[in-house]
Scaffold this active site. Structure first.
Site, short mmCIF file in Angstrom:
data_model
loop_
_atom_site.label_atom_id
_atom_site.label_comp_id
_atom_site.label_asym_id
_atom_site.label_seq_id
_atom_site.Cartn_x
_atom_site.Cartn_y
_atom_site.Cartn_z
N TYR A 54 6.14 -9.70 -14.27
CA TYR A 54 4.81 -9.06 -14.19
C TYR A 54 3.73 -9.87 -14.92
O TYR A 54 2.56 -9.55 -14.85
CB TYR A 54 4.82 -7.64 -14.80
CG TYR A 54 5.86 -6.68 -14.25
CD1 TYR A 54 6.56 -6.95 -13.08
CD2 TYR A 54 6.15 -5.49 -14.93
CE1 TYR A 54 7.53 -6.07 -12.60
CE2 TYR A 54 7.10 -4.60 -14.45
CZ TYR A 54 7.79 -4.90 -13.30
OH TYR A 54 8.74 -4.03 -12.83
N HIS A 112 16.85 -8.01 -13.80
CA HIS A 112 15.90 -7.41 -12.85
C HIS A 112 16.49 -7.17 -11.45
O HIS A 112 16.12 -6.22 -10.78
CB HIS A 112 14.68 -8.33 -12.76
CG HIS A 112 13.41 -7.65 -12.41
ND1 HIS A 112 12.20 -8.00 -12.94
CD2 HIS A 112 13.12 -6.62 -11.58
CE1 HIS A 112 11.25 -7.23 -12.45
NE2 HIS A 112 11.78 -6.38 -11.62
N1 LIG Z 1 12.80 -2.89 -11.45
C1 LIG Z 1 12.06 -3.11 -10.40
O1 LIG Z 1 12.42 -3.88 -9.49
C2 LIG Z 1 10.74 -2.39 -10.26
C3 LIG Z 1 10.06 -2.43 -9.03
C4 LIG Z 1 8.86 -1.73 -8.93
C5 LIG Z 1 8.38 -1.02 -10.01
N2 LIG Z 1 9.03 -1.02 -11.20
C6 LIG Z 1 8.52 -0.29 -12.38
O2 LIG Z 1 8.12 1.03 -12.01
C7 LIG Z 1 6.72 1.21 -12.25
C8 LIG Z 1 6.11 2.10 -11.20
O3 LIG Z 1 6.37 1.68 -9.91
P1 LIG Z 1 5.25 1.23 -8.87
O4 LIG Z 1 4.13 0.62 -9.60
O5 LIG Z 1 5.93 0.45 -7.81
O6 LIG Z 1 4.81 2.58 -8.15
P2 LIG Z 1 4.30 4.06 -8.51
O7 LIG Z 1 4.23 4.31 -9.95
O8 LIG Z 1 5.10 4.97 -7.64
O9 LIG Z 1 2.85 4.04 -7.89
C9 LIG Z 1 1.79 3.30 -8.40
C10 LIG Z 1 0.62 3.48 -7.44
O10 LIG Z 1 0.23 4.85 -7.41
C11 LIG Z 1 -1.13 5.00 -7.83
N3 LIG Z 1 -1.20 6.20 -8.67
C12 LIG Z 1 -0.81 6.32 -9.95
N4 LIG Z 1 -1.01 7.57 -10.39
C13 LIG Z 1 -1.53 8.28 -9.37
C14 LIG Z 1 -1.95 9.61 -9.21
N5 LIG Z 1 -1.85 10.49 -10.21
N6 LIG Z 1 -2.45 9.99 -8.02
C15 LIG Z 1 -2.53 9.10 -7.00
N7 LIG Z 1 -2.15 7.82 -7.07
C16 LIG Z 1 -1.65 7.40 -8.26
C17 LIG Z 1 -1.46 3.72 -8.58
O11 LIG Z 1 -2.84 3.41 -8.44
P3 LIG Z 1 -3.78 2.94 -9.66
O12 LIG Z 1 -2.97 2.05 -10.56
O13 LIG Z 1 -4.88 2.23 -8.95
O14 LIG Z 1 -4.23 4.20 -10.34
C18 LIG Z 1 -0.61 2.70 -7.84
O15 LIG Z 1 -1.24 2.28 -6.65
C19 LIG Z 1 6.18 -0.23 -12.25
O16 LIG Z 1 4.93 -0.33 -12.89
C20 LIG Z 1 7.28 -0.95 -12.97
O17 LIG Z 1 7.20 -0.72 -14.36
C21 LIG Z 1 10.22 -1.69 -11.33
#
Ligand SMILES: NC(=O)c1ccc[n+]([C@@H]2O[C@H](COP(=O)([O-])OP(=O)(O)OC[C@H]3O[C@@H](n4cnc5c(N)ncnc54)[C@H](OP(=O)(O)O)[C@@H]3O)[C@@H](O)[C@H]2O)c1
Length: 291
Positions: A54, A112
């Site tokens: 990241y 990862h």
């Molecule tokens: N291990 C892995 O391979 C892996 C892969 C993916 C993710 N992750 C981890 O999991 C975390 C979360 O996953 P993710 O970022 O893929 O997806 P997520 O948390 O499901 O969704 C994030 C998205 O939703 C929006 N959002 C956030 N809160 C909201 C709300 N209350 N209402 C409406 N929309 C909202 C955000 O927009 P804004 O930011 O513009 O508000 C962003 O576009 C990552 O940050 C990371 O730490 C790990």
């Protein structure tokens, strides 16, 4: 009413505690990371989920230091990414994460994705164990490992125990996968539950792709909560550690405001879709992660 609160933690196999709600920083640009992580602390989160991939370990750590909150009250995770895991590469990446963050220890380090073949995965795990012995990493885990990779781990953990001494093959403390009602991964979560492994749910908001889904709307109306709050509550009540990401101040607060309501049994059942619909990547089955 639920006994969970923003201060709730789960005990890992390592004996350390992990906060039940995390704050994810995937796709958070490095130049805004410090600010949004500080906002997450104001909203009550004490758990940051970063990764080498990241490119925001350093600003996440800067926020932790600037917050004035004792280091021991904050849980910081990072992850080793490699297209081909190996002992040497993991060793140098652990050193890099310690340098980037300036921390004496990392709370949790995950591999990862299971890329690189059995020997590479075993070597990477061994490098984590050695860092844990040195006190550089407190708890260990994997991300995006399928059940086949987890079974394989148990084999080489036994081999490592023979090489390194009794009880030194390591324990998996945490596993992290994309998990939400359209990808519940019962095979993996059952495997983890049997072994006391804490399951973290990434993309718990399905990356905001389903806010108007007909399954969510009745619950939104019934509880007067947002689709995101319903999804996070589902995740918590399934026993997972959800890791929502947001760079929007109001959403950072909204996503932490999930401890004043509860989904009942019928609500939870209504979100059993039986579907397998990833919204992010899915290395559990990708060609690079072949067993
Ligand atoms: N291990 C892995 O391979 C892996 C892969 C993916 C993710 N992750 C981890 O999991 C975390 C979360 O996953 P993710 O970022 O893929 O997806 P997520 O948390 O499901 O969704 C994030 C998205 O939703 C929006 N959002 C956030 N809160 C909201 C709300 N209350 N209402 C409406 N929309 C909202 C955000 O927009 P804004 O930011 O513009 O508000 C962003 O576009 C990552 O940050 C990371 O730490 C790990």
């Amino acid at each position: 009413m639920s006994t969970l609160s923003i201060k709730s933690t789960a005990r890992m196999n390592s004996g350390y505690e992990i906060p039940r709600l995390g704050y994810g920083v995937y796709q958070t640009p490095p130049d805004v990371t410090e600010d949004v992580v500080l906002q997450s602390f104001k909203a009550g989160y004490r758990h940051v989920d970063s990764a080498i991939f990241y490119r925001n370990e350093a600003p996440s750590a800067a926020a932790i230091k600037k917050s004035g909150i004792p280091r021991s009250d904050i849980f910081f995770t990072t992850k080793v990414y490699s297209a081909k895991l190996s002992y040497e590469d993991t060793k140098s990446k652990i050193a890099s994460s310690l340098k980037q963050t300036g921390f004496d220890y990392l709370d949790l380090m995950l591999l990862h994705a299971p890329f690189g073949g059995r020997e590479g995965r075993k070597g990477a795990w061994k490098a984590l164990l050695e860092a844990q012995d040195r006190g550089e990493i407190r708890s260990l885990g994997v991300s995006n490992y399928g059940v086949g990779h987890l079974d394989e781990m148990e084999e080489y953990m036994k081999e490592l125990e023979q090489e390194r001494g009794e009880g030194k093959g390591g324990k998996i403390d945490v596993g992290q996968w994309e998990i939400h009602p359209w990808l519940a991964r019962k095979d993996i979560t059952d495997w983890c539950e049997k072994r006391g492994i804490v399951v973290e749910a990434y993309s718990p908001l399905v990356q905001n792709t389903r806010p108007n889904d007909p399954l969510l709307q009745p619950l939104v109306k019934k509880h007067n909560k947002s689709p995101a709050q319903i999804l996070l509550r589902w995740s918590l009540q399934k026993g997972f550690v959800p890791l929502p990401k947001s760079v929007t101040p109001s959403r950072i607060v909204e996503n932490a405001s999930i401890f004043d309501f509860e989904l009942d049994e019928e609500d939870m059942k209504s979100l059993n879709t039986g579907k397998y619909e990833p919204v992010c990547w899915d290395p559990t089955t990708a060609p690079g992660s072949r067993l």
